[in-house]
Design an enzyme around this catalytic site. Sequence first.
Site, PDB file in Angstrom:
ATOM      1  CG  LEU A   1      34.299  19.394  37.959  1.00 37.99           C
ATOM      2  CD1 LEU A   1      34.076  20.861  37.661  1.00 37.99           C
ATOM      3  CD2 LEU A   1      33.395  18.534  37.074  1.00 37.99           C
TER       4      LEU A   1
ATOM      5  CE  LYS B   1      36.562  23.799  38.447  1.00 33.95           C
ATOM      6  NZ  LYS B   1      37.202  24.328  39.607  1.00 33.95           N
TER       7      LYS B   1
ATOM      8  NE  ARG C   1      34.435  18.292  46.464  1.00 36.19           N
ATOM      9  CZ  ARG C   1      35.629  17.778  46.679  1.00 36.19           C
ATOM     10  NH1 ARG C   1      36.433  18.301  47.580  1.00 36.19           N
ATOM     11  NH2 ARG C   1      36.035  16.725  46.008  1.00 36.19           N
TER      12      ARG C   1
ATOM     13  CE  LYS D   1      41.939  24.751  36.981  1.00 39.78           C
ATOM     14  NZ  LYS D   1      41.557  24.773  38.361  1.00 39.78           N
TER      15      LYS D   1
HETATM   16  S1  IVH Z   1      29.869  20.858  38.831  1.00 44.17           S
HETATM   17  C1  IVH Z   1      30.679  16.536  40.142  1.00 44.17           C
HETATM   18  N1  IVH Z   1      29.692  23.369  38.205  1.00 44.17           N
HETATM   19  O1  IVH Z   1      34.444  23.232  41.092  1.00 44.17           O
HETATM   20  C2  IVH Z   1      31.254  17.862  40.192  1.00 44.17           C
HETATM   21  N2  IVH Z   1      31.286  22.731  39.853  1.00 44.17           N
HETATM   22  O2  IVH Z   1      36.737  21.410  40.778  1.00 44.17           O
HETATM   23  C3  IVH Z   1      30.179  18.809  40.286  1.00 44.17           C
HETATM   24  N3  IVH Z   1      32.532  24.596  40.785  1.00 44.17           N
HETATM   25  O3  IVH Z   1      33.783  21.122  43.813  1.00 44.17           O
HETATM   26  C4  IVH Z   1      30.663  20.139  40.149  1.00 44.17           C
HETATM   27  N4  IVH Z   1      31.569  26.181  39.616  1.00 44.17           N
HETATM   28  O4  IVH Z   1      32.934  23.471  43.935  1.00 44.17           O
HETATM   29  C5  IVH Z   1      30.314  22.458  38.966  1.00 44.17           C
HETATM   30  N5  IVH Z   1      29.391  25.568  37.555  1.00 44.17           N
HETATM   31  C6  IVH Z   1      30.014  24.660  38.318  1.00 44.17           C
HETATM   32  C7  IVH Z   1      31.018  25.011  39.250  1.00 44.17           C
HETATM   33  C8  IVH Z   1      31.632  24.015  39.990  1.00 44.17           C
HETATM   34  C9  IVH Z   1      32.478  25.902  40.536  1.00 44.17           C
HETATM   35  C10 IVH Z   1      33.460  23.954  41.750  1.00 44.17           C
HETATM   36  C11 IVH Z   1      32.764  22.973  42.659  1.00 44.17           C
HETATM   37  C12 IVH Z   1      33.555  21.703  42.561  1.00 44.17           C
HETATM   38  C13 IVH Z   1      34.828  22.176  41.950  1.00 44.17           C
HETATM   39  C14 IVH Z   1      35.466  21.058  41.161  1.00 44.17           C
END
Ligand code: IVH
Length: 687
Positions: free
Chosen positions: A104, A137, A158, A334
């Site tokens: 992200l 997150k 991942r 963040k």
């Molecule tokens: S959406 C296309 N939702 O954050 C990206 N990610 O920095 C889809 N993560 O690799 C991710 N909580 O491991 C999403 N509610 C959430 C999340 C989340 C933690 C992590 C995820 C991702 C990382 C990206």
Amino acid sequence: MKDGNNKIKNKKLKMPKPRDRNIEKAKKEIDTLKEEIRRADRRYYILNDPEISDKEYDELLAKLKKIEERNPELITEDSPTQRVAQGLSSGFASIKHREKMLSLDNTYTVDELKEWENKIKRMLEKDVKINYFVEPKIDGVSCALRYEKGNLTLCVTRGDGDTGEDVTANIKTIRSIPLSLDQGSRQEIEVRGEVYMSKKDFESINQQRIKENETVFANPRNAASGSLKLLDSSLVAKRKLRCLIHSFGWAKGYDFKTHKEFLETIASWGLPTDINSRYCKNMDEVIEFCLKWEGLRDSLDYEVDGMVVKVNDFGLQKELGTTLKSPRWAVAYKFPAHQATTKIARIDFGVGRTGIITPVALLEPVECGGVTISRATLHNFDEIKRLDVREKDTVLIERAGDVIPKIIKVIKSKRKGNEIKVKIPKECPVCKGIVTKEKEDEVYLYCINPECPAQLKRSLLHFCQRTAMDIEGMGESIVDELVDRSMVKSIGDIYALTKEDLLKLPLFKEKKAFNLISAIESSKDRPLSRFIYGLGIKHVGEKAAMILSARYKDIDAFFRLKVEDLELIPEIGPVMAASIVRTFSLSKIKALIRKLQSSGLNLKDKFTTKVKSPISGKVFVFTGEMKSLSRNQAREKVISLGGDWSSSVSKNIDFIVAGENPGSKFKKAKELNLNIISEKDFLKLIS
Ligand code: IVH
């Protein structure tokens, strides 16, 4: 087909044979048990509101296992008994993701969030109203889970986004992840989520590791990823990992219109989703929600480093598309980390009970997230190398939640040239003895001198602590004096100390010396479990010590133990079993125990375990002060009578024993309408 029809006909014509009837009955029982277990998993991990105790849960599982053993043809892949694969895995296969797992982009301020919205609105080139879905997150490990015909078939980490590792066997041990989904989910779907460890479980695992003299995890994320990569899935099962699904991967045969619809649907199939997420109809609501959690982040039971804002409509998501690295339809907001910069005054080395040498940075005190920090662990020598950290360096430190502060990086631009590189000790910083690694590729150094005063001091403190032999007055400064003056060279020597010996030390006057000698004397009568725990056997905590002592009753039996025997005890795994057998095979342990016996230590369990006692199988919580016995004595008694204790209140507790001035546990027990009894009632129960 024909066979099927015949069966139906037969059914009408004659009664099922006894074997068929038994199978039918077993199948029914299996289905009921599976449903009960699944319900318990959900209540525990998703609703955070368990209805049955761990013991009852284990009993259900054992019952199911037994019926399945008798009827192996009825074992299905989605049975909870199949969560833990047998044996060690030799490694993890690399698997290429069908759809790349992206990361992200970040925003750090409300203005940046608004800018992001303006950008995507411009890209859509029409005046659409965008609504959003906003989620915490979670700081964990991202994984993709595949379900085929409703069954969990694959889970891949991942990795680098293109290729990850097949951790299916380990993921199956996570109780919040259903092995099969409820109706309506018969096609193929990949969902993505975060595997994490709750702050509470992280704390207790680290506490346990400290007690068992193992290195601690730096943060819940490391604990989760370290656990997920264990080769023995029966060990993963003990790490209490959790998982929340947050994203759609790909699917055949499903057509979700929005992220909200996707989440609601998968939740109805039994997949765990985050209840702290929210649909927001515009950016104002998004901002309000993000700021709310920024203030409340510490109240979540998992670590978060921000919020994820997602465009809710899948059609718009598709229009916006992705860059090589990240989707344009989602962004992270963040939270500011609890970080600060300070200088390292010195790098010191600690020596633990088993001789492990740990580098610690002593810092110029600095405020970080409301707490003054003056030390940060450097974990091991690889970490020093990785960070290239030196004495007098200016460093960025971070404190995540309740976690031990750690050094994130060295601010090299602040170097003046007077920084001092850390030399890996060639000898023990305390006894100057030989240091070595246990294995070639290990990052930990150990002092192997069994008489190292640092190890001896730690072992003595562990032996004398309240929850072990409970020798009041044997604190750090006294242990230091006794060891530094060579008055105590092994645990066995404390029982030879006299009042006159102590009076030679400046720390002691008549009364204090008398009290300590009396405390040493009364410790000779402690239950065997305290002694076993006090020995500081790697991996053996208080509860394991109680279980072992209740079972073997006499220290002499411990010398005859075999790994195979120990492994039959449900609470004892192969690692602990091996550690126990190894310890009792050491000649110095045998010599120590003989010496202690000749000093008058009993080392036999006075309790006789009744196979059936009124409290066997019952779980107790103690709160407040009791008059006739200490909390530990009460817990020992409960274990010796086949019961169990817990330190936290939940619906699964059979008895809350309330002493004087009971605390918050009493209040919670009342709210839950639990069975609260007095100390007197408890004494009656155990008499
Ligand atoms: S959406 C296309 N939702 O954050 C990206 N990610 O920095 C889809 N993560 O690799 C991710 N909580 O491991 C999403 N509610 C959430 C999340 C989340 C933690 C992590 C995820 C991702 C990382 C990206």
